[in-house]
Write a protein that holds these residues in place. Structure first.
Motif, mmCIF file in Angstrom:
data_model
loop_
_atom_site.group_PDB
_atom_site.id
_atom_site.type_symbol
_atom_site.label_atom_id
_atom_site.label_comp_id
_atom_site.label_asym_id
_atom_site.label_seq_id
_atom_site.Cartn_x
_atom_site.Cartn_y
_atom_site.Cartn_z
ATOM 1 N N ASP A 55 38.413 28.596 56.555
ATOM 2 C CA ASP A 55 38.260 27.203 56.983
ATOM 3 C C ASP A 55 39.204 26.259 56.247
ATOM 4 O O ASP A 55 39.295 25.078 56.583
ATOM 5 C CB ASP A 55 36.813 26.728 56.758
ATOM 6 N N GLY A 182 21.390 34.033 62.022
ATOM 7 C CA GLY A 182 22.182 33.225 61.091
ATOM 8 C C GLY A 182 23.209 32.365 61.797
ATOM 9 O O GLY A 182 23.962 32.846 62.655
ATOM 10 N N THR A 183 23.229 31.106 61.416
ATOM 11 C CA THR A 183 24.177 30.147 61.998
ATOM 12 C C THR A 183 24.837 29.325 60.888
ATOM 13 O O THR A 183 24.908 28.100 60.946
ATOM 14 C CB THR A 183 23.464 29.221 63.009
ATOM 15 N N GLY A 184 25.269 30.018 59.830
ATOM 16 C CA GLY A 184 26.072 29.373 58.792
ATOM 17 C C GLY A 184 27.541 29.424 59.201
ATOM 18 O O GLY A 184 27.875 29.674 60.370
ATOM 19 N N SER A 185 28.438 29.202 58.233
ATOM 20 C CA SER A 185 29.881 29.214 58.538
ATOM 21 C C SER A 185 30.287 30.500 59.231
ATOM 22 O O SER A 185 31.110 30.507 60.153
ATOM 23 C CB SER A 185 30.686 29.078 57.247
ATOM 24 N N THR A 186 29.723 31.616 58.762
ATOM 25 C CA THR A 186 30.075 32.914 59.325
ATOM 26 C C THR A 186 29.545 33.038 60.748
ATOM 27 O O THR A 186 30.288 33.384 61.678
ATOM 28 C CB THR A 186 29.466 34.040 58.460
ATOM 29 N N ARG A 206 17.518 29.502 62.371
ATOM 30 C CA ARG A 206 16.428 28.982 61.551
ATOM 31 C C ARG A 206 16.670 27.507 61.211
ATOM 32 O O ARG A 206 15.768 26.701 61.255
ATOM 33 C CB ARG A 206 16.281 29.805 60.267
ATOM 34 N N THR A 207 17.931 27.209 60.870
ATOM 35 C CA THR A 207 18.266 25.826 60.530
ATOM 36 C C THR A 207 19.470 25.383 61.362
ATOM 37 O O THR A 207 20.514 26.049 61.337
ATOM 38 C CB THR A 207 18.614 25.698 59.030
ATOM 39 N N LYS A 325 24.962 21.168 53.139
ATOM 40 C CA LYS A 325 25.235 22.602 53.104
ATOM 41 C C LYS A 325 26.718 22.713 53.429
ATOM 42 O O LYS A 325 27.307 21.771 53.950
ATOM 43 C CB LYS A 325 24.395 23.333 54.152
ATOM 44 N N ARG A 326 27.331 23.798 53.103
ATOM 45 C CA ARG A 326 28.770 23.936 53.347
ATOM 46 C C ARG A 326 29.041 23.650 54.829
ATOM 47 O O ARG A 326 28.508 24.332 55.691
ATOM 48 C CB ARG A 326 29.185 25.346 52.928
ATOM 49 N N ALA A 375 24.226 37.618 60.085
ATOM 50 C CA ALA A 375 25.175 36.621 59.533
ATOM 51 C C ALA A 375 24.370 35.798 58.540
ATOM 52 O O ALA A 375 24.338 34.567 58.605
ATOM 53 C CB ALA A 375 25.747 35.770 60.652
ATOM 54 N N GLY A 377 24.440 35.608 55.191
ATOM 55 C CA GLY A 377 24.986 35.088 53.944
ATOM 56 C C GLY A 377 24.848 36.027 52.759
ATOM 57 O O GLY A 377 24.735 37.254 52.901
ATOM 58 N N TRP A 491 22.198 27.658 50.098
ATOM 59 C CA TRP A 491 22.484 28.725 49.135
ATOM 60 C C TRP A 491 23.105 28.155 47.861
ATOM 61 O O TRP A 491 23.103 28.837 46.830
ATOM 62 C CB TRP A 491 23.337 29.833 49.749
HETATM 63 O O1 N01 Z 1 25.979 32.376 55.047
HETATM 64 P P1 N01 Z 1 24.982 31.122 54.951
HETATM 65 P P2 N01 Z 1 27.418 32.468 55.726
HETATM 66 N N1 N01 Z 1 15.848 34.585 59.019
HETATM 67 O O2 N01 Z 1 24.071 31.442 53.835
HETATM 68 C C1 N01 Z 1 20.295 32.328 58.105
HETATM 69 C C2 N01 Z 1 31.669 30.946 53.038
HETATM 70 N N2 N01 Z 1 32.426 31.194 54.229
HETATM 71 O O3 N01 Z 1 27.885 33.873 55.576
HETATM 72 O O4 N01 Z 1 20.000 27.967 56.834
HETATM 73 C C3 N01 Z 1 16.568 33.767 59.789
HETATM 74 O O5 N01 Z 1 25.716 29.861 54.942
HETATM 75 C C4 N01 Z 1 20.394 31.018 57.379
HETATM 76 O O6 N01 Z 1 19.380 30.164 57.782
HETATM 77 P P3 N01 Z 1 18.908 28.976 56.778
HETATM 78 C C5 N01 Z 1 31.208 29.518 53.017
HETATM 79 O O7 N01 Z 1 31.255 29.015 51.703
HETATM 80 C C6 N01 Z 1 33.678 30.782 54.172
HETATM 81 O O8 N01 Z 1 27.442 31.879 57.053
HETATM 82 O O9 N01 Z 1 18.804 29.620 55.413
HETATM 83 N N3 N01 Z 1 17.737 33.244 59.418
HETATM 84 C C7 N01 Z 1 21.802 30.587 57.800
HETATM 85 O O10 N01 Z 1 21.817 30.066 59.094
HETATM 86 C C8 N01 Z 1 29.809 29.675 53.499
HETATM 87 O O11 N01 Z 1 28.968 28.618 53.183
HETATM 88 C C9 N01 Z 1 34.477 30.931 55.224
HETATM 89 O O12 N01 Z 1 17.624 28.537 57.337
HETATM 90 C C10 N01 Z 1 18.186 33.562 58.203
HETATM 91 C C11 N01 Z 1 22.546 31.914 57.822
HETATM 92 O O13 N01 Z 1 21.568 32.936 57.982
HETATM 93 C C12 N01 Z 1 29.437 30.968 52.830
HETATM 94 O O14 N01 Z 1 30.554 31.779 52.997
HETATM 95 C C13 N01 Z 1 34.008 31.487 56.416
HETATM 96 C C14 N01 Z 1 17.480 34.427 57.350
HETATM 97 C C15 N01 Z 1 23.259 32.184 56.533
HETATM 98 O O15 N01 Z 1 24.199 31.187 56.321
HETATM 99 C C16 N01 Z 1 28.238 31.668 53.413
HETATM 100 O O16 N01 Z 1 28.298 31.557 54.828
HETATM 101 C C17 N01 Z 1 32.694 31.922 56.456
HETATM 102 C C18 N01 Z 1 16.260 34.937 57.809
HETATM 103 N N4 N01 Z 1 15.518 35.730 57.045
HETATM 104 C C19 N01 Z 1 31.910 31.784 55.345
HETATM 105 N N5 N01 Z 1 18.184 34.563 56.205
HETATM 106 C C20 N01 Z 1 35.856 30.450 54.983
HETATM 107 O O17 N01 Z 1 36.383 29.712 55.686
HETATM 108 C C21 N01 Z 1 19.285 33.811 56.345
HETATM 109 N N6 N01 Z 1 19.295 33.214 57.551
HETATM 110 C C22 N01 Z 1 36.571 30.801 53.743
#
Ligand code: N01
Length: 532
Positions: A55, A182-186, A206-207, A325-326, A375, A377, A491
């Motif tokens: 990113d 999971g709907t974080g950055s990844t 979830r969020t 959050k990021r 996804a 995290g 996180w």
């Molecule tokens: O992980 P995350 P990520 N049941 O932890 C959900 C970097 N990055 O891999 O928000 C249901 O952000 C969780 O839900 P919630 C960047 O720093 C960088 O996406 O906890 N859902 C969330 O939606 C980033 O911040 C790049 O409620 C569950 C998702 O999973 C960091 O990596 C590109 C759950 C996790 O999101 C991590 O990102 C990509 C459950 N039991 C990432 N457990 C670059 O550009 C978790 N979730 C360099």
């Protein structure tokens, strides 16, 4: 008899490669990198999930220590994709002849400080032992996959994958019913790409998460020439800004301009795309009312993209201020929900209860699946360190020292663990910064510190407990000065891993400020450290 080196570096990602170059080629030390993977690249070796891309913009997501390296390497897109970053890191390993001192396929299992000898005794998972004066962890902040313990996973009849441990041969989604948790950055990067080939993709959210378009595109010759011609300026700005990106955060407060002007500025930032959106106003991360203006803008944008009102409502049901959050950036993430083969499921309202042989069962329904993508995290920042059995003075484990959460001095050292340096450790800006900028600063500070010790005929440096206490207070205060702790599921706080202490881990005072603090500490004879 075990071998004795000046330094063992754990990990061959951005951090480990540069640290090896500095210690070996600038200081003339005997140093070796031990790397669990079968290739260099760290994060970019493991994270091969669909859509994996950085990113940060490519011209700033790279080393800046070598003008020649920067002049020779040519990025092809505005944001570098995983294969291109991996090629870059392999190029760096070759260019600086690093491979001869990197042992691949070698996981460090344990490291114990031998007080009598003032040496770290490092043990690999294969049982090999190496002694070293300095132990430098370059293990990354996001390298311990977090697979949630959902009952029944072992019974699932299909295949499942975590994005951070993606199979090198890739995954064929054609004709498959895919579930993504999971709907974080990844997750936001993966959804549109998986949706292109899967028979059906069910996203378990979830969020609700904010995202801004990345607006990725190939780089044209004019921009590439500009990057080469402006090496110094690009490096200087990444070093001078809060987050290590090649742009400054506007000073103006969000409410200092009229509603029309604010809208126009947000529109411009939305069209430009990328992480710079949060730099539109100076107070987005510190003032709730300012932040609310960004939230309102983003909600309206998402509702304008997503055609199904119920899905749009779920996607904008935010529970935290923007960028606390990021903040992800995306390529057609929200657009993907307009496809017939993509469904969004709200697992906050109806949580996942178990995984069955056939798929995922929530409180309300069962979703038949062939593939589950986690996804979900990482056990961020502390996870990669705590999975190594690290023992300091008196055999005290890092687990014990950090039972109530990580405690470091400057994110670089832990009291009671002499000569252990934790690159981009908790308490440093790390994940709040464009990572290569944070990494270079740490690698250079550590190399300068070791050079200082040698010049003074000293062999040990150790953070003082009171200095660490003060730094922990400072890290907390820096976070509290922002809205960041308001994201309760972040996180950054360790909230994503059940049982993990809730401590805001990165230093939120900004990279430029942190750099000044570290330089000041060194200039005052490594204030807060005991040297011997
Ligand atoms: O992980 P995350 P990520 N049941 O932890 C959900 C970097 N990055 O891999 O928000 C249901 O952000 C969780 O839900 P919630 C960047 O720093 C960088 O996406 O906890 N859902 C969330 O939606 C980033 O911040 C790049 O409620 C569950 C998702 O999973 C960091 O990596 C590109 C759950 C996790 O999101 C991590 O990102 C990509 C459950 N039991 C990432 N457990 C670059 O550009 C978790 N979730 C360099």
């Amino acid at each position: 008899m075990s071998e004795t080196l000046d330094a063992v570096i754990v990990g061959a990602g951005f951090s480990g490669l540069y640290q090896l170059h500095l210690l070996r080629d600038r200081l003339g030390l005997s140093a070796r990198v031990l790397e669990a993977g079968d290739g260099v690249g760290g994060t970019w070796y493991w994270n091969r999930y669909p859509g994996a891309r950085c990113d940060s913009e490519s011209h700033s997501y790279c080393y800046m220590f070598s003008r020649d390296l920067q002049q020779d390497w040519e990025w092809t897109e505005r944001y570098p994709g995983q294969p291109e970053i991996l090629r870059y890191l392999n190029h760096v390993a070759d260019r600086f002849d690093l491979r001869r001192d990197i042992r691949l396929g070698t996981r460090v299992a344990a490291a114990a400080y031998d007080e009598a000898a003032n040496l770290w005794q490092v043990e690999t998972a294969g049982g090999e032992r190496i002694a070293a004066r300095f132990l430098i962890t370059a293990v990354g902040c996001l390298s311990t996959a977090n697979v949630p313990r959902i009952p029944g996973l072992e019974s699932f009849a299909g295949c499942w994958y975590h994005t951070g441990e993606w199979p090198h041969e890739g995954v064929d989604f054609r004709g498959k019913r895919v579930g993504q948790i999971g709907t974080g950055s990844t997750g936001i990067q993966a959804v549109p790409v998986i949706a292109e080939t899967a028979a059906h993709l069910t996203v378990f959210q979830r969020t609700a998460n904010y995202s801004v378009p990345a607006r990725n595109a190939p780089l044209d010759a004019g921009f590439k020439d500009w990057v080469r011609a402006n090496y110094d300026a690009i490096r200087d700005i990444t070093r001078a800004t809060t987050n290590g990106h090649p742009f400054t955060i506007a000073d103006r407060p969000a409410l200092s301009v009229s509603a029309e002007e604010r809208q126009a500025l947000y529109e411009k930032a939305w069209e430009r795309g990328g992480l710079q959106f949060r730099a539109t106003f100076g107070d987005i991360l510190t003032d709730r009312a300012a932040n609310d203006t960004a939230v309102a803008f983003l909600k309206a944008k998402i509702r304008g993209i997503v055609t199904d009102p119920q899905t749009a409502a779920l996607l904008t049901d935010f529970d935290h201020p923007y960028a606390t959050k990021r903040p992800p950036i995306d390529t057609d993430y929200f657009e993907a929900y307009n496809r017939d083969n993509v469904t969004l499921v709200d697992v906050r309202a109806a949580p996942i209860e178990r995984i069955t042989p056939a798929g995922i069962r929530t409180r309300d329904a069962e979703y038949p699946l062939d593939i589950i993508v986690f996804a979900t995290g990482f056990d961020a920042m502390t996870g990669p360190l705590l999975r190594i059995d690290i023992r300091g003075r008196g055999g005290v484990t890092l687990q014990e020292a950090w039972a109530d959460g990580p405690r470091t001095y400057l994110g670089l050292q832990v009291a009671g663990f002499p000569n252990l340096f934790t690159m981009t450790g908790p308490g440093s800006p790390s994940v709040l910064c464009n990572m290569p900028v944070a990494i270079e600063q740490h690698a250079e500070w550590i190399a300068d510190c070791i050079a200082h010790l040698r010049a003074q005929g000293l062999a040990r440096i150790e953070a003082q407990p009171d200095a660490a206490d003060r730094w922990v207070t400072e890290v907390n205060a820096a976070a509290e000065a922002t809205l960041l702790p308001q994201a309760s599921s972040s996180w950054y706080l360790g909230a994503n891993v059940p049982g993990k202490p809730r401590v805001f881990m990165p230093y939120a005072g900004g990279m430029a400020q942190y750099r000044r603090i570290c330089e000041g500490v060194a200039a005052r004879g490594y204030e807060g450290f005991a040297l011997a």
